[in-house]
Scaffold this motif. Structure first.
Motif, PDB file in Angstrom:
ATOM      1  N   ASP A 117       0.862  -1.183   0.000  1.00 50.27           N
ATOM      2  CA  ASP A 117       0.000   0.000   0.000  1.00 50.27           C
ATOM      3  C   ASP A 117       0.897   1.231   0.000  1.00 50.27           C
ATOM      4  N   PRO A 118       0.823   2.049  -1.022  1.00 52.38           N
ATOM      5  CA  PRO A 118       1.747   3.187  -1.112  1.00 52.38           C
ATOM      6  C   PRO A 118       1.383   4.343  -0.194  1.00 52.38           C
ATOM      7  N   ILE A 119       0.153   4.363   0.345  1.00 51.13           N
ATOM      8  CA  ILE A 119      -0.249   5.513   1.157  1.00 51.13           C
ATOM      9  C   ILE A 119       0.652   5.630   2.374  1.00 51.13           C
ATOM     10  N   GLY A 120       1.160   6.830   2.583  1.00 52.90           N
ATOM     11  CA  GLY A 120       2.003   7.061   3.753  1.00 52.90           C
ATOM     12  C   GLY A 120       3.477   6.849   3.467  1.00 52.90           C
ATOM     13  N   LYS A 121       3.799   6.190   2.338  1.00 54.38           N
ATOM     14  CA  LYS A 121       5.206   5.989   1.993  1.00 54.38           C
ATOM     15  C   LYS A 121       5.812   7.324   1.542  1.00 54.38           C
ATOM     16  N   ARG A 122       7.164   7.396   1.618  1.00 55.41           N
ATOM     17  CA  ARG A 122       7.820   8.658   1.268  1.00 55.41           C
ATOM     18  C   ARG A 122       8.708   8.474   0.046  1.00 55.41           C
ATOM     19  N   VAL A 123       8.791   9.532  -0.715  1.00 52.32           N
ATOM     20  CA  VAL A 123       9.511   9.481  -1.993  1.00 52.32           C
ATOM     21  C   VAL A 123      10.346  10.755  -2.121  1.00 52.32           C
ATOM     22  N   ALA A 124      11.582  10.625  -2.660  1.00 53.92           N
ATOM     23  CA  ALA A 124      12.402  11.804  -2.946  1.00 53.92           C
ATOM     24  C   ALA A 124      12.330  12.102  -4.436  1.00 53.92           C
ATOM     25  N   CYS A 125      12.175  13.390  -4.740  1.00 54.58           N
ATOM     26  CA  CYS A 125      12.198  13.737  -6.162  1.00 54.58           C
ATOM     27  C   CYS A 125      12.331  15.229  -6.372  1.00 54.58           C
ATOM     28  N   CYS A 126      12.733  15.593  -7.553  1.00 56.38           N
ATOM     29  CA  CYS A 126      12.598  16.945  -8.080  1.00 56.38           C
ATOM     30  C   CYS A 126      13.496  17.993  -7.428  1.00 56.38           C
ATOM     31  N   GLU A 127      13.908  17.826  -6.214  1.00 55.11           N
ATOM     32  CA  GLU A 127      14.675  18.870  -5.543  1.00 55.11           C
ATOM     33  C   GLU A 127      15.502  18.210  -4.447  1.00 55.11           C
ATOM     34  N   GLY A 128      16.296  19.008  -3.785  1.00 54.29           N
ATOM     35  CA  GLY A 128      17.097  18.478  -2.697  1.00 54.29           C
ATOM     36  C   GLY A 128      18.278  17.673  -3.212  1.00 54.29           C
ATOM     37  N   GLY A 129      18.937  16.961  -2.296  1.00 58.94           N
ATOM     38  CA  GLY A 129      20.084  16.153  -2.663  1.00 58.94           C
ATOM     39  C   GLY A 129      20.216  15.028  -1.678  1.00 58.94           C
ATOM     40  N   PRO A 130      21.292  14.241  -1.779  1.00 64.26           N
ATOM     41  CA  PRO A 130      21.459  13.085  -0.886  1.00 64.26           C
ATOM     42  C   PRO A 130      21.406  13.491   0.588  1.00 64.26           C
ATOM     43  N   ASN A 131      21.864  14.695   0.918  1.00 68.47           N
ATOM     44  CA  ASN A 131      21.876  15.093   2.326  1.00 68.47           C
ATOM     45  C   ASN A 131      20.541  15.642   2.803  1.00 68.47           C
ATOM     46  N   ASP A 132      19.771  16.164   1.835  1.00 66.39           N
ATOM     47  CA  ASP A 132      18.469  16.730   2.187  1.00 66.39           C
ATOM     48  C   ASP A 132      17.463  16.308   1.128  1.00 66.39           C
ATOM     49  N   PRO A 133      16.943  15.070   1.257  1.00 67.07           N
ATOM     50  CA  PRO A 133      16.123  14.523   0.161  1.00 67.07           C
ATOM     51  C   PRO A 133      14.753  15.174  -0.003  1.00 67.07           C
ATOM     52  N   LYS A 134      14.326  16.017   0.901  1.00 61.46           N
ATOM     53  CA  LYS A 134      13.010  16.680   0.796  1.00 61.46           C
ATOM     54  C   LYS A 134      11.914  15.640   0.517  1.00 61.46           C
ATOM     55  N   TRP A 135      11.760  14.730   1.462  1.00 61.90           N
ATOM     56  CA  TRP A 135      10.797  13.637   1.300  1.00 61.90           C
ATOM     57  C   TRP A 135       9.390  14.146   1.077  1.00 61.90           C
ATOM     58  N   LYS A 136       8.673  13.493   0.230  1.00 60.13           N
ATOM     59  CA  LYS A 136       7.267  13.799  -0.006  1.00 60.13           C
ATOM     60  C   LYS A 136       6.448  12.556   0.333  1.00 60.13           C
ATOM     61  N   THR A 137       5.366  12.767   1.065  1.00 57.19           N
ATOM     62  CA  THR A 137       4.544  11.643   1.505  1.00 57.19           C
ATOM     63  C   THR A 137       3.378  11.417   0.526  1.00 57.19           C
ATOM     64  N   ILE A 138       3.169  10.163   0.192  1.00 53.66           N
ATOM     65  CA  ILE A 138       2.068   9.842  -0.715  1.00 53.66           C
ATOM     66  C   ILE A 138       0.767   9.872   0.084  1.00 53.66           C
ATOM     67  N   VAL A 139      -0.157  10.742  -0.341  1.00 51.81           N
ATOM     68  CA  VAL A 139      -1.422  10.848   0.390  1.00 51.81           C
ATOM     69  C   VAL A 139      -2.575  10.237  -0.389  1.00 51.81           C
ATOM     70  N   GLY A 140      -2.373   9.950  -1.641  1.00 51.85           N
ATOM     71  CA  GLY A 140      -3.483   9.375  -2.402  1.00 51.85           C
ATOM     72  C   GLY A 140      -3.004   8.715  -3.680  1.00 51.85           C
ATOM     73  N   VAL A 141      -3.808   7.757  -4.175  1.00 54.03           N
ATOM     74  CA  VAL A 141      -3.528   7.080  -5.451  1.00 54.03           C
ATOM     75  C   VAL A 141      -4.752   7.253  -6.342  1.00 54.03           C
ATOM     76  N   VAL A 142      -4.518   7.716  -7.583  1.00 53.39           N
ATOM     77  CA  VAL A 142      -5.646   7.877  -8.513  1.00 53.39           C
ATOM     78  C   VAL A 142      -5.590   6.790  -9.569  1.00 53.39           C
ATOM     79  N   GLU A 143      -6.753   6.510 -10.168  1.00 56.17           N
ATOM     80  CA  GLU A 143      -6.776   5.537 -11.259  1.00 56.17           C
ATOM     81  C   GLU A 143      -6.048   6.127 -12.462  1.00 56.17           C
ATOM     82  N   ASP A 144      -5.512   5.224 -13.290  1.00 54.44           N
ATOM     83  CA  ASP A 144      -4.766   5.670 -14.466  1.00 54.44           C
ATOM     84  C   ASP A 144      -5.653   6.462 -15.421  1.00 54.44           C
ATOM     85  N   THR A 145      -5.052   7.440 -16.103  1.00 53.56           N
ATOM     86  CA  THR A 145      -5.744   8.111 -17.204  1.00 53.56           C
ATOM     87  C   THR A 145      -4.968   7.827 -18.481  1.00 53.56           C
TER      88      THR A 145
END
Lengths: 884, 111
Positions: A648-676
């Motif tokens: 279940d991905p809800i609540g898991k954290r992901v690094a992307c788009c900004e930051g670096g190895p020392n400051d990954p700026k984690w983003k928490t998954i709050v929702g999953v949508v159906e594919d478009t």
């Protein structure tokens, strides 16, 4: 003058004429009183050198005879052509069918080949375009764009190990051409080397200098021919003046020729890239397209090896920016033509099949006609027409047919090309530049003339050889009937096989189209209106200003009457914009090798609901997901499966788009949508994730060029909201241009245009193929009935019922159809695999499709042979036997 | 035989033959004799040179030949003007008139 028709050979003619002269002179001299001997001497003296004169006369005479021969030949040709025309006019039915068949095949092939040539085969108007290479960063099996830092370092490496004459970059962005009526146009930032690599001279003026391609240099612009003609009046004096781009004056230094407009939707002006030192040090943002022209004698492989080595060094220096990427070279032409190649070759193949069917049909017609006229030939032979003469007349008839068909076909091709360039989907490069291709017309005409002459001649030769007596007695050239029937039936079998392949292909595409119509796009396009809004970088340089402006516009829009929901996004499904980023789930090492690439959409809360997307789990963004609050993201099912298989991905954290190895700026998954189906109803869903606009990293405003799409939902006609959209923007800043305003249904439909285009094309070709085959079957069965009239008469006299006769005739007509069906089924089995990448919801060997096509084909063939078969049952037994 | 012989240019001979034939078909001998008589023997041609000219003009399509019977009952080749030949003759005569008029005016001009 009794000997009017006496014609001696040339030496005799000369000798006799000169002898006559001498004899007359001698006679006159004797009459004047000379002795016969003196008279002869005197006559010879007066005449001069008899031998030389005779020789000269013979030379001139030979030349005269050659000329007369040529004129005679021309006269006979004219006669034959007139004869051919007359005899074609006498048989309007035959002529019309043969002409229509040939012209259809010829015109269709020529038109389609012309298109293939324009798109695929004709090189770009770049000198030695085969030496121009696209250099792209390559990772995870994908060609990607190049960062400025990497590009600069590649250039440096090329100085140490020179493989390219130069490397130049281009980057597209939209630009506002300010004037009486501001307009968004596609512009390109290019380095000064770009034009040198393309090696195309400007029509007027010059291209950029190195000095102009530096930050702080005066603003200059090179115009495309299209923009110059379309918008700026096509005046050469424009060079040296200035135009306003986003309100800033730019000096026009040059205008490129029309051939440099590679496609209808290519960029309309070029400005210098003028990379800043900061940009030149940036290895992380990959957005450049890089071209290089190989130095003489350098192979693409050697040049690629040089870049790969240079890039390996970069990967070591900037591991996060470049990951496990490497460099790939690709000829510019290949990249340019891309997808369209396969599509056009398919269409060309289909058209070639139709042309073959057409030729087989005409061959059959000519064979039948030749057989029907064997009696005529025999009579003509018996009254002294030479075999050569009969053959010539038949050839003339075929020739006239072929020439007329070629003329008609050329006209048809012209019309088809006009229609094609008018209806061409925007995605096919250069299709709009299609011109009637004379070489293609020549080839198709040669095929038509060849087959007409061949099959027109076959019966003539046979007739000329045929036993005169037996032909005249029986009224038909019986002896040769068996072999000719075989040829005829083989032609029918071939036609049926080709038509079946076309029909199966077309049916598969039609079934795909039907399937795609029913595909759930993952959102509700009905009732949605969208438009793009760009904030000028000068006035909205600060991210807060951009964010605030977009929020105000959205607030205005949401409050407008009739709006049931409104949101902002960087990219609506199947629309422009968007970009990709790498995501690393928590727990994996923070390096680019663990990144999963995915499309990014920056949206506002309510986007999911406004679009009518389905929230599968968790929650949508809310007003509390602001800057300073915990970072959140949404993702679609496909990405969730890729990142967290079986969890279940809800609540898991992901690094992307900004930051670096020392400051990954984690983003928490709050929702999953159906594919478009964000790339088109006929394309598979891709990985997508969503960030709230209020939490988007500042640098993202540059990625997206401060451009977002407004989305609003209403009941009823979405375009009725257009004034509300404009008003919402105007109240914030009247100078902002709102563009690409349209309905979401329109966007979805446009995305399907290429598929619709190829389905319509292949269906009409298959229809023509089927029609031609039916005409062929009808013709052959009619011929068989005519030829077997006597036999049928006898059978009926001996008590055969009409049912018997019908079965006999239809059976004979259907035998080659069944054989052709078998061959065609095998052929289609092999050929439809080529269609696989365009098929959705149906397999290339779909049994239902095959069965349906076979049933339709055999059924219509049976009907086509029933018509003449019914005629057979009307044969008057007595009458038939008597004429026998 | 000495006399006021004029060296005939090829083109001139062609025009004379065309003119001769403009009154109807003739065989080669008759053409030669007619030229001789009409010009009071001012124009003397080597009789043999007539025939290559005739063949050449036939090739050019100015004249046509057909075998027929001579006045004396012998088989002879008769020449006839074609439409092309007639047009050619008209053009040549007009050109000649212009040229001879101009030359004449120059020669008779008083200094």
């Amino acid at each position: 003058m009794g000997w009017r028709f006496w014609q001696p050979s040339l030496p005799r003619e000369v000798d006799e004429e000169l002898a006559f002269h001498l004899d007359m002179r001698v006679r006159d001299l004797i009459a004047a009183g000379l002795s016969p001997a003196d008279a002869r001497r005197e006559a010879g003296r007066r005449f001069g050198d008899l031998g030389a004169v005779a020789a000269e006369c013979r030379t001139e005479g030979a030349r005269r005879n050659r000329r007369m021969g040529r004129m005679e030949w021309l006269r006979e040709l004219r006669q034959d052509a007139a004869y051919g025309l007359r005899s074609l006019r006498r048989n309007p039915g035959f002529t019309a069918v043969a002409l229509a068949t040939l012209a259809l095949g010829l015109g269709g092939t020529t038109a389609i080949f012309s298109a293939v040539n324009a798109v695929v085969l004709r090189p770009l108007a770049i000198p030695r375009v085969d030496r121009v290479m696209l250099a792209s960063e390559f990772s995870d099996g994908h060609h990607g764009s190049v960062s400025v830092g990497n590009f600069v370092d590649w250039q440096r490496a090329n100085v140490t190990r020179p493989m390219f004459q130069g490397l130049g970059s281009i980057n597209w962005r939209s630009e506002t051409l300010t004037g009486d009526e501001p307009e968004r146009i596609l512009a390109a930032e290019v380095t000064a080397e770009y034009f040198r690599i393309m090696d195309v001279r400007p029509l007027v003026g010059r291209v950029f200098s190195e000095e102009e391609d530096r930050p702080g240099a005066p603003a200059v612009v090179v115009l495309s021919h299209r923009l110059w003609q379309r918008r700026l009046g096509g005046d050469s004096a424009l060079v040296g003046r200035t135009i306003l781009l986003s309100g800033r004056p730019h000096a026009v230094v040059g205008i490129m020729p029309a051939t440099f407009d590679f496609r209808a939707d290519s960029e309309e002006l070029w400005v210098p890239a003028a990379f800043t030192p900061a940009q030149r040090a940036q290895h992380d943002e990959h957005y450049l397209t890089v071209y290089g022209r190989l130095r003489d004698g350098v192979t693409p492989a050697a040049a690629e090896a040089m870049l790969v080595e240079a890039h390996r060094e970069l990967t070591r220096l900037y591991p996060n920016a470049n990951g496990n990427g490497t460099v790939r070279l690709q000829p510019m032409m290949e990249q340019f033509v891309g997808d369209a190649r396969q599509q056009l070759f398919l269409v060309f193949g289909a058209v070639a099949l139709v042309l073959l069917i057409a030729c087989a049909n005409v061959a059959n017609l000519l064979l039948s006609r030749g057989a029907a006229r064997s009696r005529e030939f025999a009579i003509r032979a018996s009254i002294g027409a030479g075999r050569g003469r009969i053959v010539r007349q038949l050839l003339a008839e075929s020739g006239v047919l072929a020439v007329l068909a070629t003329a008609l076909g050329a006209g048809l091709a012209w019309a088809v090309i006009r229609a094609l360039t008018g209806a061409a989907p925007a995605g096919v490069p250069r299709l709009d530049q299609t011109r009637l291709d004379l070489a293609a017309l020549g080839f198709a005409a040669a095929l038509a003339v060849g087959s007409t002459l061949l099959f027109g001649l076959a019966p003539a030769l046979r007739a000329a050889r045929a036993d005169l007596q037996s032909t005249l007695r029986t009224g038909q050239a019986r002896g040769a009937g068996g072999r000719r029937d075989f040829l005829r039936q083989a032609l029918i079998a071939g036609e049926v096989a080709l038509a079946l392949m076309l029909l199966v292909g077309a049916t598969l595409l039609v079934r795909t189209a039907i399937h795609v119509q029913r595909v759930d796009p993952g959102f509700e396009p009905r009732g949605l209106v969208t438009a793009r809004l760009t904030l000028p970088a000068e006035r909205y340089a600060v991210p807060e200003a951009a964010r605030g402006t977009f929020e105000s516009v959205l607030a205005n829009l949401a409050a407008s009457p009739g709006v049931r929901g409104a949101a902002l996004t960087t990219q609506v499904p199947m629309g422009p914009g968007g970009g990709d980023n790498g995501l690393i789930p928590e727990g994996k090492p923070l390096e680019s090798s663990s990144a999963v690439g995915s499309a990014l959409r920056i949206v506002t809360p309510g986007y999911v609901r406004t679009m009518g997307m389905v929230l599968q789990r968790g929650r949508d963004f809310g007003p509390d997901d602001r800057a300073g609050m915990p970072r959140v993201m949404l993702m679609n099912e496909t990405l969730a499966r890729a990142l967290f298989p079986g969890q279940d991905p809800i609540g898991k954290r992901v690094a992307c788009c900004e930051g670096g190895p020392n400051d990954p700026k984690w983003k928490t998954i709050v929702g999953v949508v159906e594919d478009t189906r964000s790339r088109g109803l006929d394309r598979d869903p891709v990985r997508e994730f969503f960030l709230p606009m209020t939490q988007a990293p500042d640098v993202a405003w540059n990625w997206i060029g401060r451009t977002m799409s407004l989305v609003a939902r209403t009941e009823g006609d979405p375009l009725a909201l257009a004034p509300a959209l404009r008003e919402a923007v105007r109240r914030v800043d009247p100078a902002l241009p709102l563009y690409r305003l349209g309905t979401m249904e329109g966007t979805v439909s446009t995305a399907l245009a290429p598929a619709r285009f190829r389905t319509a094309l292949l269906s009409s070709l298959a229809g023509v193929g089927l029609l031609l085959s039916l005409v062929g079957i009808y013709g052959v069965v009619s011929y068989l009935v005519t030829r077997r009239r006597g036999e049928i008469g006898v059978r009926m006299a001996l008590g055969a019922t009409p049912r018997h006769v019908m079965r006999l005739v239809v059976g004979q007509g259907l035998a080659p159809v069944l054989i052709g069906t078998a061959i065609g089924t095998l052929g289609a089995f092999a050929a439809t695999r080529l269609l696989a990448s365009w098929l959705r919801g149906v397999s290339p060997t779909d049994p239902l499709t095959f069965a349906a096509v076979v049933v339709v084909l055999v059924g219509t063939a049976a009907v086509a042979s029933l018509v003449p078969a019914r005629r057979a049952t009307k044969v008057d037994a007595l009458e038939a036997i008597r004429t026998e | 035989m000495p006399g006021p012989e004029t060296d005939l240019l090829q083109g001139t001979l062609d025009v004379l033959i065309l003119k001769t034939l403009s009154w109807g078909s003739r065989h080669g001998y008759a053409i030669g004799k007619w030229l001789e008589n009409t010009s009071d023997e001012t124009i003397r041609i080597e009789e043999g040179s007539l025939y290559p000219a005739l063949y050449r003009m036939e090739r050019k399509g100015w004249i046509e030949a057909a075998w027929g019977m001579s006045e004396l009952g012998r088989r002879a080749k008769f020449y006839e003007l074609t439409a092309t030949g007639r047009a050619r003759l008209r053009a040549e005569v007009a050109a000649w008139r212009r040229l001879s008029g101009a030359v004449g005016r120059i020669l008779e001009a008083r200094v």
